[in-house]
Scaffold this active site. Sequence first.
Site, PDB file in Angstrom:
ATOM      1  N   HIS A 122      -3.894 -34.190  24.899  1.00  0.00           N
ATOM      2  CA  HIS A 122      -4.287 -32.782  24.369  1.00  0.00           C
ATOM      3  C   HIS A 122      -4.623 -33.302  23.046  1.00  0.00           C
ATOM      4  CE1 HIS A 122      -2.899 -30.530  28.140  1.00  0.00           C
ATOM      5  NE2 HIS A 122      -2.065 -31.534  27.788  1.00  0.00           N
TER       6      HIS A 122
ATOM      7  N   SER B 111     -19.688 -43.012  -0.411  1.00  0.00           N
ATOM      8  CA  SER B 111     -19.909 -41.839  -0.202  1.00  0.00           C
ATOM      9  C   SER B 111     -20.980 -42.071  -2.191  1.00  0.00           C
ATOM     10  CB  SER B 111     -19.577 -40.746  -0.786  1.00  0.00           C
ATOM     11  OG  SER B 111     -19.671 -39.960  -1.374  1.00  0.00           O
TER      12      SER B 111
ATOM     13  N   LYS C 190     -14.206 -42.327  -0.762  1.00  0.00           N
ATOM     14  CA  LYS C 190     -14.655 -42.538   0.184  1.00  0.00           C
ATOM     15  C   LYS C 190     -15.073 -44.164   0.594  1.00  0.00           C
ATOM     16  CE  LYS C 190     -15.811 -38.744   2.060  1.00  0.00           C
ATOM     17  NZ  LYS C 190     -15.416 -37.666   2.628  1.00  0.00           N
TER      18      LYS C 190
ATOM     19  N   ASN D 272     -15.765 -44.055   4.689  1.00  0.00           N
ATOM     20  CA  ASN D 272     -16.126 -43.652   5.832  1.00  0.00           C
ATOM     21  C   ASN D 272     -17.178 -44.576   6.832  1.00  0.00           C
ATOM     22  OD1 ASN D 272     -16.741 -41.293   4.340  1.00  0.00           O
ATOM     23  ND2 ASN D 272     -18.588 -41.276   3.595  1.00  0.00           N
TER      24      ASN D 272
ATOM     25  N   GLU E 193     -19.149 -43.700  14.048  1.00  0.00           N
ATOM     26  CA  GLU E 193     -19.624 -42.167  13.904  1.00  0.00           C
ATOM     27  C   GLU E 193     -20.913 -42.487  14.978  1.00  0.00           C
ATOM     28  OE1 GLU E 193     -19.228 -39.946  10.479  1.00  0.00           O
ATOM     29  OE2 GLU E 193     -19.342 -41.691   9.329  1.00  0.00           O
TER      30      GLU E 193
ATOM     31  N   GLN F 107     -44.937 -44.753  34.189  1.00  0.00           N
ATOM     32  CA  GLN F 107     -46.028 -45.120  32.551  1.00  0.00           C
ATOM     33  C   GLN F 107     -44.406 -44.506  31.979  1.00  0.00           C
ATOM     34  OE1 GLN F 107     -49.295 -46.941  31.479  1.00  0.00           O
ATOM     35  NE2 GLN F 107     -49.638 -45.297  30.280  1.00  0.00           N
TER      36      GLN F 107
ATOM     37  N   LYS G 289     -40.694 -46.294  30.216  1.00  0.00           N
ATOM     38  CA  LYS G 289     -40.030 -47.552  29.293  1.00  0.00           C
ATOM     39  C   LYS G 289     -39.731 -47.375  28.613  1.00  0.00           C
ATOM     40  CE  LYS G 289     -43.475 -50.184  31.731  1.00  0.00           C
ATOM     41  NZ  LYS G 289     -44.040 -48.838  32.786  1.00  0.00           N
TER      42      LYS G 289
HETATM   43  N1  ARG Z   1     -48.855 -48.901  32.440  1.00  0.00           N
HETATM   44  C1  ARG Z   1     -48.853 -49.292  33.410  1.00  0.00           C
HETATM   45  C2  ARG Z   1     -47.431 -48.560  33.784  1.00  0.00           C
HETATM   46  O1  ARG Z   1     -46.680 -48.795  33.163  1.00  0.00           O
HETATM   47  C3  ARG Z   1     -49.227 -50.219  34.430  1.00  0.00           C
HETATM   48  C4  ARG Z   1     -49.839 -49.457  36.094  1.00  0.00           C
HETATM   49  C5  ARG Z   1     -50.829 -49.082  35.833  1.00  0.00           C
HETATM   50  N2  ARG Z   1     -50.871 -49.056  37.084  1.00  0.00           N
HETATM   51  C6  ARG Z   1     -51.912 -47.832  37.494  1.00  0.00           C
HETATM   52  N3  ARG Z   1     -52.407 -48.173  38.389  1.00  0.00           N
HETATM   53  N4  ARG Z   1     -52.743 -47.242  36.492  1.00  0.00           N
HETATM   54  O2  ARG Z   1     -46.854 -47.973  35.194  1.00  0.00           O
END
Ligand code: ARG
Length: 459
Positions: A157, A278, A284, A286, A291, A323, A326
């Site tokens: 605690h 600072s 200071k 920091n 953080e 897509q 990513k």
């Molecule tokens: N740039 C696309 C992705 O990142 C690649 C696959 C595209 N496939 C398609 N059937 N248009 O998913």
Amino acid sequence: MTNKMWGGRFNTGPDEIMEKINASISFDQRLFAQDIAGSIAHATMLGECGIIAKSDVRDIVRGLKAIGKDIEAGRFTFSAALEDIHMNVEAALKDRIGDAAGRLHTARSRNDQVATDFKLYVRDCMDMFDEQLSGLQRALAEKALAHADAVMPGFTHLQTAQPVTFGHHLLAYVEMIARDRSRFADARRRMNESPLGAAALAGTSFPIDRAMTAKALGFDRPTRNSLDSVADRDFVLETLAAASICAMHLSRFAEELVIWSTPQFGFIRLSDRFTTGSSIMPQKKNPDAAELIRAKPGRILGAFTSLLLVMKGLPLAYSKDMQEDKEPAFDAIDALSLAIAAMTGMASDMEPVTARLADAAGSGYSTATDLADWLVRVLAMPFRDAHHVTGTLVAMAEKRGVALDELSLQDMQAVEQRMTSDVFKVLTPGASAGSRKSFGGTAPANVRREAKRWLKILA
Ligand code: ARG
């Protein structure tokens, strides 16, 4: 102009906005090395299976390697009109080697291609995390060994609980990180199957050898269902889930460093290398790095949630929604990698202020449990009664503003007449920590043994 990769049935090119929403090249160019490795494996397999001519394979492989070098050297111009890394590379191959380039996409689709590329990328990242995390464990285990007997207050605690050692506290994180590593390793093992050759979604009529490309790319085996192969993104989700948990661990440690480095606690000194000043307050120092590490779970778990929401409810197999897998993943991977690196630097540099730690370890009646245990051990009291007697003594000491060992024997005997001066031996923080020799306990002897065991494993 229609798209030269798929424009056959189109009369006009895409609207500017269509191109903008559709293109992924601004971020998936990061996959170039994996894309090229996948294409080399695929082309080689097509040649071995007699699907394309060996002479074409030679040109394709040579061309792909040269393109890889160009991209690495920053000599490559990516085009949004070509949408993504796959078509950018293929178009460059056409410019370089001519018509043979058009044979590379036989028995393959961008759907299995992108799944393969991303798996290879994520796999590399998991290997990088493993390496980095073992470095962090090493830094912590070394510190733990150096400060195996430095007593400090252990908290529950965030209230003083019982004395522990600084080394023991650090080794707690070594254990957490070991589990983080094993979570990445689990995910890696499960995901290490090659989607390449699943083609668009249904497999292919060409006599390909998926085991051959799987082996060439370091996968354990090919995936068993073509629909699943192109639709699966749980390998990314698992990585992000493991990354979120790992980031949470780093965040907890970061928070402790923030607290410990305040003048009020004064438990540790952080190095100049990982702190900032600072612009207005000259005194200071920091803990900005700590953080920021404390904050990273926000974006890493955010990436996990974001991808989980993209994937939920998607019908099989591939949809362009995917897509969107990513950018958050890349961001989360970068964030975790940077956080581990900063934490490793901070942990190696930090120095405990052992006098202050020892002082704090003795305050807050941290050895009250030791007193109760003494009553149980020496006077054979039931623990509940011992707890009550000790509580009365703590209240007495608190009222007088003294520590437990500053009460006199007479004071103690007024509460429990059988008490002897032997009890004072267990009331120091050092004795308290030193007595906790149970398996996994904080005794310096344990800490030294565990730190050495880890350093041997991590060597
Ligand atoms: N740039 C696309 C992705 O990142 C690649 C696959 C595209 N496939 C398609 N059937 N248009 O998913």
